[in-house]
Design a protein around this motif. Structure first.
Motif, short mmCIF file in Angstrom:
data_model
loop_
_atom_site.label_atom_id
_atom_site.label_comp_id
_atom_site.label_asym_id
_atom_site.label_seq_id
_atom_site.Cartn_x
_atom_site.Cartn_y
_atom_site.Cartn_z
N SER A 176 10.65 38.53 59.20
CA SER A 176 9.55 38.46 58.23
C SER A 176 8.69 39.72 58.27
O SER A 176 8.29 40.25 57.23
CB SER A 176 8.69 37.22 58.52
N LEU A 177 8.43 40.23 59.47
CA LEU A 177 7.64 41.45 59.60
C LEU A 177 8.35 42.65 58.97
O LEU A 177 7.72 43.49 58.32
CB LEU A 177 7.36 41.73 61.08
N VAL A 178 9.66 42.71 59.15
CA VAL A 178 10.44 43.81 58.55
C VAL A 178 10.36 43.75 57.04
O VAL A 178 10.19 44.78 56.35
CB VAL A 178 11.90 43.76 59.04
N LEU A 179 10.51 42.56 56.46
CA LEU A 179 10.45 42.41 55.01
C LEU A 179 9.07 42.77 54.48
O LEU A 179 8.94 43.42 53.43
CB LEU A 179 10.81 40.97 54.62
N ILE A 180 8.03 42.35 55.19
CA ILE A 180 6.67 42.69 54.77
C ILE A 180 6.45 44.20 54.81
O ILE A 180 5.87 44.79 53.89
CB ILE A 180 5.65 41.96 55.65
N PHE A 181 6.90 44.83 55.87
CA PHE A 181 6.76 46.28 55.99
C PHE A 181 7.52 47.00 54.87
O PHE A 181 7.04 47.99 54.30
CB PHE A 181 7.28 46.74 57.35
N LYS A 182 8.69 46.47 54.51
CA LYS A 182 9.50 47.07 53.45
C LYS A 182 8.76 47.00 52.11
O LYS A 182 8.70 47.99 51.35
CB LYS A 182 10.83 46.35 53.36
N GLU A 183 8.16 45.82 51.81
CA GLU A 183 7.44 45.67 50.56
C GLU A 183 6.22 46.59 50.51
O GLU A 183 5.91 47.18 49.47
CB GLU A 183 7.01 44.21 50.39
N MET A 188 3.48 51.46 48.41
CA MET A 188 2.81 52.72 48.67
C MET A 188 3.49 53.86 47.91
O MET A 188 2.83 54.71 47.30
CB MET A 188 2.81 53.02 50.17
N LEU A 189 4.82 53.88 47.90
CA LEU A 189 5.55 54.92 47.19
C LEU A 189 5.34 54.82 45.68
O LEU A 189 5.23 55.83 44.98
CB LEU A 189 7.05 54.83 47.52
#
Length: 222
Positions: A176-183, A188-189
């Motif tokens: 879940s943390l990885v997916l949140i960081f990805k979003e 940001m981009l």
């Protein structure tokens, strides 16, 4: 391992014959309870190199396994030394031996009858085991037992259902943390592209309106 669970010991001993004991057999309920008490004393496991287990084996195989007296409570003496210290004879006649056996048998039956009349529901084997059993424990190697027991408890804890569920929950939280960081990264981009212009960031696998292959991560705008 220098230890075992009580149910495993009961299964093995019930199927293990000796010169004086036939097998398979059903162990007396009192004997099984005593083994369970030993396990409770040691947090669920029975140390095989201990006085309590040796005492239990004496009741399971009384003619093969000696009774484990507590250290320092007995002395090795010759028959002459014993006779000199007690003033008793060193031997008995056959008639005296038979009379003694009969008296002890009668006393045992009387104790068993008294227990049944008292409502305890114990048979002769139960009474004998309860009368002679002592809860004093002695371990041959205390430190080795503690180390082996700790390692076993750690292994059981790691393989328990609760531990498995805890591991699954941790993996799920990490995903879940990885997916949140990805979003957050893509957001940001996107904001950067909107404010600066010149580069259009596209997620891998998304179709491009201009028909350019989606394998390219960025398209330069003219």
């Amino acid at each position: 391992d220098p230890f075992a669970r009580p149910e495993k010991i009961v299964d093995v001993v019930s199927a293990l014959p000796s010169a004086s004991v036939s097998a398979p057999r059903t162990l007396p309920a009192a004997l099984v309870r005593k083994l369970q008490e030993v396990a409770v004393h040691h947090n669920g496991l029975v140390p095989l190199h201990s006085r309590l287990f040796a005492q239990w084996m004496h009741f399971a195989y009384p003619r093969e396994c000696q009774y484990p007296h507590i250290s320092g409570t007995t002395l090795n003496t010759t028959t002459k030394e014993w006779a000199a210290a007690t003033g008793l004879r060193m031997s008995l006649s056959n008639a005296e031996v038979e009379a003694y056996v009969e008296s002890q048998s009668a006393a045992s039956k009387k104790a068993s009858t008294s227990a049944v009349m008292a409502g305890d529901g114990e048979d002769e084997a139960d009474v004998l085991c309860s009368a002679m059993w002592t809860p004093d424990e002695e371990l041959i190697d205390v430190e080795a037992w503690r180390t082996a027991h700790s390692e076993r408890q750690l292994t059981d804890a790691r393989s328990s259902p609760r531990s498995v569920l805890r591991t699954v929950a941790m993996v799920g939280a990490l995903v879940s943390l990885v997916l949140i960081f990805k979003e957050q990264l893509w957001s940001m981009l996107a904001r950067r592209e909107a404010t600066q212009g010149g580069v259009q960031w596209i997620r891998v696998g998304e179709p491009l309106k201009s028909g350019i292959s989606s394998e390219r991560k960025a398209v330069v705008s003219i």
